[in-house]
Structure formats: structure tokens, C-alpha cells
Write an enzyme that holds these catalytic residues in place. Structure first.
Site, PDB file in Angstrom:
ATOM      1  N   CYS A   1       0.828  -1.205   0.000  1.00 58.74           N
ATOM      2  CA  CYS A   1       0.000   0.000   0.000  1.00 58.74           C
ATOM      3  C   CYS A   1       0.868   1.264   0.000  1.00 58.74           C
ATOM      4  O   CYS A   1       1.498   1.559  -1.009  1.00 58.74           O
ATOM      5  CB  CYS A   1      -0.987  -0.054   1.155  1.00 58.74           C
ATOM      6  SG  CYS A   1      -2.434   0.968   0.852  1.00 58.74           S
TER       7      CYS A   1
ATOM      8  N   ARG B   1      -2.428   7.409  -6.041  1.00 56.10           N
ATOM      9  CA  ARG B   1      -2.844   7.233  -4.643  1.00 56.10           C
ATOM     10  C   ARG B   1      -4.370   7.279  -4.518  1.00 56.10           C
ATOM     11  O   ARG B   1      -5.040   7.883  -5.357  1.00 56.10           O
ATOM     12  CB  ARG B   1      -2.265   8.343  -3.767  1.00 56.10           C
ATOM     13  CG  ARG B   1      -0.770   8.295  -3.642  1.00 56.10           C
ATOM     14  CD  ARG B   1      -0.232   9.579  -3.038  1.00 56.10           C
ATOM     15  NE  ARG B   1      -0.640   9.739  -1.651  1.00 56.10           N
ATOM     16  CZ  ARG B   1      -1.159  10.860  -1.157  1.00 56.10           C
ATOM     17  NH1 ARG B   1      -1.383  11.904  -1.922  1.00 56.10           N
ATOM     18  NH2 ARG B   1      -1.474  10.923   0.114  1.00 56.10           N
TER      19      ARG B   1
ATOM     20  N   ILE C   1      -7.198  -0.670   1.622  1.00 54.04           N
ATOM     21  CA  ILE C   1      -7.538   0.417   2.543  1.00 54.04           C
ATOM     22  C   ILE C   1      -6.987   1.719   1.967  1.00 54.04           C
ATOM     23  O   ILE C   1      -5.775   1.935   1.960  1.00 54.04           O
ATOM     24  CB  ILE C   1      -6.935   0.146   3.948  1.00 54.04           C
ATOM     25  CG1 ILE C   1      -7.393  -1.222   4.477  1.00 54.04           C
ATOM     26  CG2 ILE C   1      -7.321   1.271   4.915  1.00 54.04           C
ATOM     27  CD1 ILE C   1      -6.634  -1.716   5.697  1.00 54.04           C
ATOM     28  N   ARG C   2      -7.887   2.554   1.438  1.00 55.35           N
ATOM     29  CA  ARG C   2      -7.446   3.780   0.751  1.00 55.35           C
ATOM     30  C   ARG C   2      -6.261   3.481  -0.162  1.00 55.35           C
ATOM     31  O   ARG C   2      -5.206   4.121  -0.120  1.00 55.35           O
ATOM     32  CB  ARG C   2      -7.098   4.886   1.761  1.00 55.35           C
ATOM     33  CG  ARG C   2      -8.328   5.341   2.557  1.00 55.35           C
ATOM     34  CD  ARG C   2      -7.977   6.283   3.690  1.00 55.35           C
ATOM     35  NE  ARG C   2      -7.183   7.429   3.243  1.00 55.35           N
ATOM     36  CZ  ARG C   2      -7.642   8.455   2.529  1.00 55.35           C
ATOM     37  NH1 ARG C   2      -8.895   8.478   2.139  1.00 55.35           N
ATOM     38  NH2 ARG C   2      -6.861   9.451   2.199  1.00 55.35           N
TER      39      ARG C   2
ATOM     40  N   HIS D   1      -3.248  -4.949   1.726  1.00 54.83           N
ATOM     41  CA  HIS D   1      -2.648  -5.406   2.981  1.00 54.83           C
ATOM     42  C   HIS D   1      -2.952  -6.882   3.195  1.00 54.83           C
ATOM     43  O   HIS D   1      -4.041  -7.211   3.630  1.00 54.83           O
ATOM     44  CB  HIS D   1      -3.248  -4.636   4.161  1.00 54.83           C
ATOM     45  CG  HIS D   1      -2.932  -3.182   4.151  1.00 54.83           C
ATOM     46  ND1 HIS D   1      -1.843  -2.652   4.792  1.00 54.83           N
ATOM     47  CD2 HIS D   1      -3.564  -2.140   3.570  1.00 54.83           C
ATOM     48  CE1 HIS D   1      -1.821  -1.338   4.623  1.00 54.83           C
ATOM     49  NE2 HIS D   1      -2.857  -1.005   3.878  1.00 54.83           N
TER      50      HIS D   1
ATOM     51  N   GLU E   1      -1.190  -8.526   5.408  1.00 58.41           N
ATOM     52  CA  GLU E   1      -0.794  -8.726   6.805  1.00 58.41           C
ATOM     53  C   GLU E   1      -1.945  -8.494   7.770  1.00 58.41           C
ATOM     54  O   GLU E   1      -1.965  -9.088   8.837  1.00 58.41           O
ATOM     55  CB  GLU E   1       0.427  -7.857   7.155  1.00 58.41           C
ATOM     56  CG  GLU E   1       0.199  -6.354   7.254  1.00 58.41           C
ATOM     57  CD  GLU E   1       0.007  -5.656   5.913  1.00 58.41           C
ATOM     58  OE1 GLU E   1       0.130  -6.314   4.871  1.00 58.41           O
ATOM     59  OE2 GLU E   1      -0.302  -4.448   5.915  1.00 58.41           O
TER      60      GLU E   1
HETATM   61  N1  GLN Z   1      -3.584   6.364   0.992  1.00 64.95           N
HETATM   62  C1  GLN Z   1      -2.338   6.054   1.629  1.00 64.95           C
HETATM   63  C2  GLN Z   1      -1.183   6.844   1.018  1.00 64.95           C
HETATM   64  O1  GLN Z   1      -1.369   7.640   0.174  1.00 64.95           O
HETATM   65  C3  GLN Z   1      -2.026   4.579   1.571  1.00 64.95           C
HETATM   66  C4  GLN Z   1      -3.026   3.812   2.418  1.00 64.95           C
HETATM   67  C5  GLN Z   1      -2.475   2.576   3.046  1.00 64.95           C
HETATM   68  O2  GLN Z   1      -1.258   2.365   3.120  1.00 64.95           O
HETATM   69  N2  GLN Z   1      -3.365   1.763   3.551  1.00 64.95           N
HETATM   70  O3  GLN Z   1      -0.068   6.659   1.401  1.00 64.95           O
END
Ligand code: GLN
Length: 200
Positions: A83, A112, A141-142, A178, A180
Site C-alpha cells: 500500500c 494514490r 484500505i485507501r 494489505h 498482513e
Molecule cells: N492512501 C495512503 C497513502 O497515500 C495509503 C493507504 C495505506 O497504506 N493503507 O499513502
């Protein structure tokens, strides 16, 4: 002849450091949390956790880790980013905050927060045939996506709509999600196999 036992560093400035350390320890690895150039000098490979890439970028510069990490990546150090870690390993970032820098290492462009505010987190199973013969569990996650892939970069995983979420170039691996937080070990094991072969 038994090989040298590699030391696996986890960049421990921000993000889900603990989950990676726990998973790697459970897999029997010698793990070191990296917060200083001295700690970094002793590792054979680096795992870069998820978190917030702009913060990881700022902190690595503040802690004098940016240049050593870039130098080791250029010299072929194995690295695995999840991520925000993938973002840090991308050569090109489509939409960083002002002044945001990456380490580079993967000849890809990353965008991103690519899933937007409404669907910013989800879990799925993902086919990664080069890594594992069953689908892997993945929490997004995002998450970022990879929007461009250079020559010499292998795509390890794509969503059903074709978006690229896992890539590898030599011993550098980056994934959007992720494993993990799902207790999914397959991609870490795949990375570790390469690390052990590299330090042998
Ligand atoms: N949106 C985050 C970033 O720009 C990454 C999100 C994450 O690592 N779960 O770094």
C-alpha cells in the site's frame, strides 16, 4: 552448505509496522525494526508497511534514511512494499501531495487513493498465480493502483476489471493492499524465498 540467515528490516517510522513484524516473526525470520541509518545498515532486505506515504516520505528524510534506502535499492536490495509501501517504491507518483517524493525501485506509475471516498476500503480474494496456487486474501484500505508499468516489470495481480494491484521487478515487489491485516502469509513467503536466495 547452509546459507547466511538474512536480517529482514521493517521500516518502522509510521504505519502498520507491528502487523508485518508479527507476521515475519511467526514465519521464523530474524526481524529488525528500522528507524535509524545504523539499524538500516544491518539489514539484508526491507519491508515497507502501509500507512500514509507522504508521512513516511517526510519521516525518512528527517531520520536520514532516504538516501541510504535509495542507494541500497539501486544496488539491488530486495524490498517489499504494501500500500503506502508500494507508493514509496514507485518511480513515478501521479498525485502526491506537494513536494512528495518516493524512493523508486519499481518502474511504474502509481495513483494514490485510487478507489475514491465512497469505496475506500474493501476485502477481496485475488488470483496471484505466480505467487500462490490459491487466491490470496487482500484488504484494500485507501489503496493506490498501478496505472503504468515499464518494461521489465511483471504484473503479479489484477482486479477483475483489469486494474493492476501487484507488481514485481527483480527482487522488488509492491502491492496495493494489505495481506498482513488478513493474516495472509503467501506474498511474504514468496518475497522471503527471494531474499533467502539473494543472500545465500
Ligand atoms: N492512501 C495512503 C497513502 O497515500 C495509503 C493507504 C495505506 O497504506 N493503507 O499513502
Amino acid at each position: 552448505m547452509a546459507g547466511k540467515t538474512p536480517v529482514i528490516g521493517v521500516l518502522a517510522l509510521q504505519g502498520d509496522v507491528r502487523e508485518h513484524v508479527a507476521l515475519l516473526t511467526e514465519l521464523g525470520e530474524h526481524v529488525v525494526e528500522v528507524r535509524t541509518p545504523e539499524q538500516f545498515a544491518g539489514v539484508d532486505a526491507l519491508v515497507i508497511p502501509g500507512g500514509e506515504s507522504s508521512v513516511i516520505d517526510k519521516l525518512t528524510r528527517l531520520f536520514d534514511l532516504r538516501e541510504p534506502i535509495r542507494a541500497r535499492l539501486a544496488a539491488g536490495m530486495p524490498a517489499f512494499g504494501t500500500c503506502a509501501g508500494l507508493i514509496m517504491l514507485a518511480d513515478r507518483l501521479a498525485d502526491g501531495i506537494e513536494g512528495q517524493q518516493t524512493f523508486g525501485g519499481l518502474d511504474v506509475t502509481v495513483q494514490r487513493n485510487a478507489f475514491g471516498a465512497q469505496v475506500d476500503s474493501f476485502e477481496t480474494e485475488l488470483a496471484m498465480p505466480a505467487v500462490c496456487d490459491r487466491p490470496v486474501r487482500a484488504a484494500f484500505i485507501r489503496a493506490p493502483i498501478v496505472t503504468e508499468v515499464g518494461d521489465g516489470v511483471d504484473v503479479l495481480g489484477q482486479l477483475d476489471d483489469g486494474r493492476i494491484v501487484a507488481v514485481q521487478s527483480g527482487n522488488v515487489i509492491g502491492i496495493s493492499f494489505h495481506p498482513e491485516v488478513e493474516g495472509e502469509t503467501a506474498i511474504h513467503e514468496y518475497f522471503l524465498t527471494r531474499v533467502h536466495a539473494h543472500v545465500h
